[in-house]
Scaffold this active site. Sequence first.
Site, PDB file in Angstrom:
ATOM      1  CG  ASP A 169      -2.304   0.895   1.150  1.00 38.18           C
ATOM      2  OD1 ASP A 169      -2.275   1.069  -0.085  1.00 38.18           O
ATOM      3  OD2 ASP A 169      -2.216   0.998   2.141  1.00 38.18           O
ATOM      4  CG  HIS A 264      -5.046   3.114  -4.008  1.00 37.37           C
ATOM      5  ND1 HIS A 264      -3.542   3.030  -4.014  1.00 37.37           N
ATOM      6  CD2 HIS A 264      -5.688   3.001  -2.877  1.00 37.37           C
ATOM      7  CE1 HIS A 264      -2.875   3.287  -2.492  1.00 37.37           C
ATOM      8  NE2 HIS A 264      -4.080   2.876  -2.226  1.00 37.37           N
ATOM      9  CG  HIS A 267      -7.096  -1.746  -4.658  1.00 38.61           C
ATOM     10  ND1 HIS A 267      -8.378  -1.478  -4.177  1.00 38.61           N
ATOM     11  CD2 HIS A 267      -6.620  -3.519  -4.395  1.00 38.61           C
ATOM     12  CE1 HIS A 267      -8.687  -2.309  -3.433  1.00 38.61           C
ATOM     13  NE2 HIS A 267      -7.436  -2.714  -3.238  1.00 38.61           N
ATOM     14  CG  HIS A 281      -5.736  -2.136   0.157  1.00 40.80           C
ATOM     15  ND1 HIS A 281      -6.581  -1.496  -0.715  1.00 40.80           N
ATOM     16  CD2 HIS A 281      -4.865  -1.190  -0.198  1.00 40.80           C
ATOM     17  CE1 HIS A 281      -6.566  -0.045  -1.201  1.00 40.80           C
ATOM     18  NE2 HIS A 281      -5.755   0.028  -0.773  1.00 40.80           N
TER      19      HIS A 281
END
Length: 376
Positions: A169, A264, A267, A281
Amino acid sequence: MRRAFISPAKYVQGENEILNLGYFIKTFGESALLIASKDDAARVKDKLVHTMKEYGVTIVESGFNGECSRQEVARLQQLAKEHNCACTIGLGGGKAIDAAKCVAEGEALIIVPTIAATDAPTSHSAVLYTPEGEFDDYAYFKQSPSVVLIDTTVIANAPTRFLVAGMGDALSTYFEARATAKSYSNVNAGLPCGRIEGVGEPAKGTKAALALAKLCYETLLEDGYKAKLASDANIVTPALENIIETNILLSGLGFESGGLAAAHAIHNGLTALEGAHHFFHGEKVAFTTIVQLVLENAHKEELDEVLGFCVSVGLPVCLADIGVHEVTREELMNVAVKACIPEESIHSMPFPVTPDDVVGAMIVADQLGQQFKARI
């Protein structure tokens, strides 16, 4: 140009730091509502008992049901009212922390992560789910937590996979902030999605946020592998301390005040691929960071540096690494379409991005990752 920067009022990190939790409760009053799963509360029970005795405070256990839903938040708020709790503690992983943010509504909030898997602990946002666990909505509050308290001993004894996911992340932080700065896009530190009245107009990022995001990346390269080894051995070392700070503080400040971009958004598009659902994540963000670099046509040296880091700590570099062993172009297009919806952060890239661009970048990133692993 309006710029904005947001951060917790206080960040404290150290070994056995939960022993000092009572001190921070005392700054608000005599009692606190603890929102934590039974397992997480049990892991630190002795420390909680010690800090209550040491500082003469009461910690009210809430029986958190594990889901950050509107119904659970309402129950917890009523419980806090009945016990006259002066502050709220969110202890554990993402959903307990988000529930605490929703209960506190931006006031008197102490966050105590027990894993370093994401940068969410420092942020002023939360994710709401239905009681069945399906996505409901995002919630934003007027300010970040009052205190973020990190017990590095607890995190060192958590499974290493959480720490590595946090590095994934954090890996995107600099590249997304860099893209946002180049495009002069808005950041979450300003007016997030127009959902808070009276806060003002949307804002751009600050030089401070971009500098922190760059430090985030540099620290990952310097200490990531060493921190993984320390976590494997369940010991606290300077490298592990640096990576905990990187995963939680540097990445947290970097993403909210520096901005999100393609990594993101892509994602989020990966929710269309069932095989990826069982991965964390940050594991998926590591791969989508490579996809963003392909979209940018990043220099080979930069791509190789990122790929080398990911492989060294065990982060995914290709689709198979996130459970996607076979995929059609149509399935990739579904990912890309989700990633490119109007409200997504992919539009913070410094050039227009279409679903076709995303599909091509995913295919090339997948090939680059496979080839890099084959060479080592």
